[in-house]
Design a protein around this motif. Sequence first.
Motif, short mmCIF file in Angstrom:
data_model
loop_
_atom_site.label_atom_id
_atom_site.label_comp_id
_atom_site.label_asym_id
_atom_site.label_seq_id
_atom_site.Cartn_x
_atom_site.Cartn_y
_atom_site.Cartn_z
N SER A 147 -32.50 -53.14 2.39
CA SER A 147 -31.66 -52.11 1.78
C SER A 147 -30.88 -52.67 0.60
CB SER A 147 -30.70 -51.54 2.82
OG SER A 147 -29.80 -50.63 2.24
N ALA A 148 -30.36 -53.90 0.74
CA ALA A 148 -29.61 -54.52 -0.35
C ALA A 148 -30.49 -54.73 -1.57
CB ALA A 148 -29.02 -55.85 0.11
N PHE A 149 -31.72 -55.17 -1.37
CA PHE A 149 -32.64 -55.39 -2.49
C PHE A 149 -32.93 -54.08 -3.22
CE2 PHE A 149 -36.79 -55.75 -4.46
CZ PHE A 149 -36.71 -56.99 -5.10
N ILE A 150 -33.21 -53.01 -2.44
CA ILE A 150 -33.51 -51.73 -3.06
C ILE A 150 -32.29 -51.16 -3.78
CG2 ILE A 150 -34.18 -49.34 -2.60
CD1 ILE A 150 -35.88 -50.40 -0.27
N GLY A 151 -31.11 -51.28 -3.11
CA GLY A 151 -29.89 -50.81 -3.77
C GLY A 151 -29.62 -51.55 -5.06
N GLY A 152 -29.85 -52.87 -5.05
CA GLY A 152 -29.68 -53.65 -6.27
C GLY A 152 -30.66 -53.25 -7.34
N ALA A 153 -31.91 -52.96 -6.94
CA ALA A 153 -32.94 -52.60 -7.92
C ALA A 153 -32.57 -51.33 -8.69
CB ALA A 153 -34.28 -52.42 -7.23
N PHE A 154 -31.97 -50.37 -7.99
CA PHE A 154 -31.68 -49.09 -8.63
C PHE A 154 -30.32 -49.08 -9.34
CE2 PHE A 154 -35.15 -47.59 -6.00
CZ PHE A 154 -35.78 -46.69 -6.85
N THR A 155 -29.45 -50.07 -9.05
CA THR A 155 -28.15 -50.06 -9.72
C THR A 155 -28.29 -50.15 -11.23
OG1 THR A 155 -27.00 -50.92 -7.78
CG2 THR A 155 -25.94 -51.29 -9.91
N PRO A 156 -29.06 -51.11 -11.78
CA PRO A 156 -29.36 -51.02 -13.21
C PRO A 156 -30.67 -50.29 -13.49
CG PRO A 156 -29.98 -53.18 -12.41
CD PRO A 156 -29.42 -52.43 -11.23
N GLY A 158 -30.53 -57.15 -18.21
CA GLY A 158 -29.32 -57.90 -18.50
C GLY A 158 -28.18 -57.55 -17.55
N VAL A 159 -28.10 -56.27 -17.15
CA VAL A 159 -27.09 -55.86 -16.17
C VAL A 159 -27.35 -56.57 -14.84
CG1 VAL A 159 -26.07 -53.91 -14.95
CG2 VAL A 159 -26.87 -53.62 -17.31
N GLY A 160 -28.62 -56.59 -14.43
CA GLY A 160 -28.97 -57.24 -13.17
C GLY A 160 -28.69 -58.73 -13.18
N LEU A 161 -28.97 -59.38 -14.29
CA LEU A 161 -28.69 -60.81 -14.38
C LEU A 161 -27.20 -61.07 -14.27
CD1 LEU A 161 -29.68 -63.68 -14.85
CD2 LEU A 161 -29.51 -63.27 -17.33
N GLY A 162 -26.39 -60.23 -14.88
CA GLY A 162 -24.95 -60.38 -14.76
C GLY A 162 -24.48 -60.23 -13.32
N ALA A 163 -25.06 -59.24 -12.60
CA ALA A 163 -24.70 -59.04 -11.20
C ALA A 163 -25.09 -60.25 -10.36
CB ALA A 163 -25.38 -57.79 -10.66
N LEU A 164 -26.26 -60.81 -10.65
CA LEU A 164 -26.71 -61.98 -9.88
C LEU A 164 -25.82 -63.19 -10.15
CD1 LEU A 164 -28.84 -63.28 -8.04
CD2 LEU A 164 -30.21 -63.75 -10.09
N LEU A 196 -30.95 -60.08 -6.72
CA LEU A 196 -32.38 -60.24 -7.00
C LEU A 196 -33.02 -58.87 -7.26
CD1 LEU A 196 -33.36 -62.93 -4.33
CD2 LEU A 196 -33.25 -63.24 -6.81
N GLY A 197 -32.63 -57.88 -6.48
CA GLY A 197 -33.13 -56.53 -6.74
C GLY A 197 -32.71 -56.02 -8.10
N ALA A 198 -31.46 -56.31 -8.48
CA ALA A 198 -30.97 -55.88 -9.79
C ALA A 198 -31.74 -56.55 -10.93
CB ALA A 198 -29.47 -56.20 -9.92
N MET A 199 -32.21 -57.77 -10.69
CA MET A 199 -33.03 -58.45 -11.70
C MET A 199 -34.42 -57.82 -11.80
SD MET A 199 -31.86 -60.95 -13.56
CE MET A 199 -33.38 -61.85 -13.89
N ALA A 200 -35.01 -57.51 -10.65
CA ALA A 200 -36.41 -57.04 -10.63
C ALA A 200 -36.53 -55.55 -10.92
CB ALA A 200 -37.03 -57.35 -9.26
N GLY A 201 -35.49 -54.77 -10.60
CA GLY A 201 -35.61 -53.33 -10.63
C GLY A 201 -35.89 -52.71 -11.99
N PRO A 202 -35.11 -53.01 -13.02
CA PRO A 202 -35.29 -52.28 -14.29
C PRO A 202 -36.69 -52.42 -14.87
CG PRO A 202 -33.18 -53.41 -14.28
CD PRO A 202 -33.92 -53.89 -13.06
N PHE A 203 -37.21 -53.65 -14.94
CA PHE A 203 -38.52 -53.84 -15.55
C PHE A 203 -39.62 -53.21 -14.70
CE2 PHE A 203 -42.43 -56.11 -16.57
CZ PHE A 203 -42.42 -56.06 -17.95
N THR A 204 -39.53 -53.40 -13.37
CA THR A 204 -40.55 -52.85 -12.48
C THR A 204 -40.59 -51.33 -12.54
OG1 THR A 204 -40.29 -54.73 -10.98
CG2 THR A 204 -41.37 -52.77 -10.09
N LEU A 205 -39.42 -50.71 -12.46
CA LEU A 205 -39.36 -49.25 -12.51
C LEU A 205 -39.79 -48.73 -13.87
CD1 LEU A 205 -36.01 -48.79 -10.57
CD2 LEU A 205 -38.29 -48.18 -9.76
#
Length: 406
Positions: free
Chosen positions: A305-314, A149-155, A257-266
């Motif tokens: 780098s942006a994708f990875i940074g986004g993935a780890f933000t949430p 949900g955090v990632g979706l808000g960022a997107l 996009l990274g913020a959307m994919a990161g939490p569930f994948t990790l």
Amino acid sequence: MVRDTGLDGAERTPWAMILAAFASSFIGIGLARFAYTPLIPALVSHGWFTDAAAFYLGAANLAGYLAGALVAPALVRRIGGRQMLRLMMALACLSFFACAVPLSFAWFFVWRALSGLTGGVLMVSAAPAVLPHVPARLRGQASGAIFTGVGLGALLSGTLIPVLLRLGLPATWIALGLASTVLCVLTWWSWPDYRPAPDTAAPPARGQARALRKLYACYGLDAAALVPHMVFLVAFVDSAAGHGFAGGAVAWSMFGLGAMAGPFTLGALADRLGFGRILRLGFAVQFLAIGVLALTHSYPVILISAFIGGAFTPGIAPLALGRVREILHDAPHRQHGAWSRATASFAVMQAVGAYGLSWLYSQTRSYPLLFALGAACVLLALAVDLLRRPEAHTAPDASEPDPGQA
């Protein structure tokens, strides 16, 4: 999975509870925090506030978030988890409508601080309320789904806000309030009963206490390391890297996009390999992703780098929460308080990092220095994590009895 039937007679499936927690992270942080950033230029250009005042209002949200993280356990004990979560969701929705009326700086400050407080309480309390109803083997995925949900808000903050602003500032705030209210109403009956048992046991074992202190330090350092991507990425791509505003917009979309994919994948990886192991690997990956921007202006590298940074933000949140549950696997009544302290550490270091790096940039005008310091923070987090681990009293979350079989 366990079903919960409350005093109101409503049966709640685990996925309905997960959806409610997802909505809480989307509203309380994804919209209440991330949607404010693209609104700042409009607040200034429309004469609502000066640029300095607008930035102070952003700081009010961070201060409220820290306060919410600290008071959440006490609120749960006093009024019960379900009622407290409903109240925080309702107040977050109300804050958007209140911000559509610029009565004064003080009015706005109070509501921005209140929106931050609701975000802090929801971050600390929503996932711990829901995860006991999810089988242990799936809790990483469930945590990831919640923090998506955090990632979706960022997107959405970088895509829909500019469109909504064509309708004017009041209409934009009202639209955010309406969207939040719809989600609040849809999930109102999905929250489980939740009131932690009084903490009357002996203090945590020495190994557990030491592991928690390490986690708080690592989580806080990672919060500071995330700041360069969160605050300076678009400006870096636009001016220093020379790829223009359009290039910066694409990079921010990759971040989203990274913020959307990161939490569930990790979270899914942590279910398989353990939260501590994936957390450590995450520090190493972030070191490379952040540090590389101190060395190159290559656009493909920037996008990765942006994708990875986004993935780890949430995405760092479900890993840290899972690690709390691993450490305190034999003391579930302590997990809520420990997660509150971890979230407070994250909030403090993120605020310190944001203000500290902003000041440093004003003095040096050096983006490479900012990314180098971010990389240094996460490298220090990895070093702290690799210190000799406690010998006993920690175990993987999978060792917990599966509530579905209890």
